[in-house]
Write a protein that holds these residues in place. Structure first.
Motif, PDB file in Angstrom:
ATOM      1  N   ALA A   1       0.812  -1.221   0.000  1.00 46.69           N
ATOM      2  CA  ALA A   1       0.000   0.000   0.000  1.00 46.69           C
ATOM      3  C   ALA A   1       0.847   1.272   0.000  1.00 46.69           C
ATOM      4  CB  ALA A   1      -0.958   0.004   1.188  1.00 46.69           C
TER       5      ALA A   1
ATOM      6  N   TRP B   1      10.951   4.606  -6.496  1.00 45.37           N
ATOM      7  CA  TRP B   1      10.065   5.670  -6.011  1.00 45.37           C
ATOM      8  C   TRP B   1      10.878   6.908  -5.655  1.00 45.37           C
ATOM      9  CZ3 TRP B   1      10.123   7.989  -1.176  1.00 45.37           C
ATOM     10  CH2 TRP B   1       9.059   8.857  -0.905  1.00 45.37           C
TER      11      TRP B   1
ATOM     12  N   ARG C   1       2.827   2.141  -2.126  1.00 49.53           N
ATOM     13  CA  ARG C   1       2.928   2.585  -3.521  1.00 49.53           C
ATOM     14  C   ARG C   1       1.897   3.660  -3.865  1.00 49.53           C
ATOM     15  NH1 ARG C   1       5.738  -1.592  -6.742  1.00 49.53           N
ATOM     16  NH2 ARG C   1       6.406  -3.183  -5.277  1.00 49.53           N
ATOM     17  N   SER C   2       0.807   3.726  -3.123  1.00 50.58           N
ATOM     18  CA  SER C   2      -0.224   4.732  -3.392  1.00 50.58           C
ATOM     19  C   SER C   2       0.079   6.069  -2.727  1.00 50.58           C
ATOM     20  CB  SER C   2      -1.587   4.212  -2.929  1.00 50.58           C
ATOM     21  OG  SER C   2      -1.588   4.038  -1.520  1.00 50.58           O
ATOM     22  N   ARG C   3       1.196   6.183  -2.064  1.00 52.09           N
ATOM     23  CA  ARG C   3       1.543   7.415  -1.344  1.00 52.09           C
ATOM     24  C   ARG C   3       1.873   8.572  -2.272  1.00 52.09           C
ATOM     25  NH1 ARG C   3       1.232   7.995   4.367  1.00 52.09           N
ATOM     26  NH2 ARG C   3       0.802   5.910   5.085  1.00 52.09           N
ATOM     27  N   GLY C   4       2.441   8.292  -3.443  1.00 56.08           N
ATOM     28  CA  GLY C   4       2.817   9.376  -4.344  1.00 56.08           C
ATOM     29  C   GLY C   4       3.968  10.183  -3.781  1.00 56.08           C
TER      30      GLY C   4
END
Length: 142
Positions: A36, A82, A38-41
């Motif tokens: 999850a 990232w 990965r959805s932090r941006g």
């Protein structure tokens, strides 16, 4: 990436909080799933903690330690990507488990082995590695 490693309640969270301004926490202890993050941006600092919990969740579903280790390495590589894409810093907090004590139970041994391999793989990818014990923080070198 930076790695903070040490025993339970050794002061790792405090060390991270003191060194990074407004970190975004992604913690297994708060119920976050590993992927999850990965959805932090965009974030200036993304802290991931609870790796031992994320490994433990996968032990029953993945009987092959090498495959599980490769899956963890893919997460580390994705965090590195990232950082490059968003310009942020990933901070890993890992629990040092057992200090060499080998548990009797197979699953507990697997957890400690995989956590140890993760620590080695993370240290190899991180720019800085910090060892935290009793609130004292020491930078380790290769």
């Amino acid at each position: 990436m930076q790695l903070f490693i040490g025993g339970t309640c050794a002061g790792k969270r405090d060390a991270v909080t003191q060194r990074f301004d407004a970190p975004h926490w992604h913690s297994a202890h708060a119920g976050c799933r590993l992927e999850a993050w990965r959805s932090r941006g965009a974030a200036r600092c993304l802290v991931l903690e609870g790796w031992e919990c994320w490994i433990a969740e996968q032990l029953a579903d993945e009987p092959n330690d090498d495959r599980l280790r490769r899956a963890m390495m893919r997460e580390l590589d994705a965090l590195h990507a990232w950082e490059a894409e968003w310009g942020g810093e990933a901070v890993l907090i890992l629990l040092e488990m057992g200090r060499g004590i080998v548990p009797i139970g197979r699953e507990n041994r697997r957890l400690r082995d995989l956590n140890g391999w993760l620590a080695q793989d993370a240290a190899a990818r991180c720019e800085r590695v910090w060892y935290v014990w009793n609130g004292l923080v020491k930078e380790l070198s290769r």
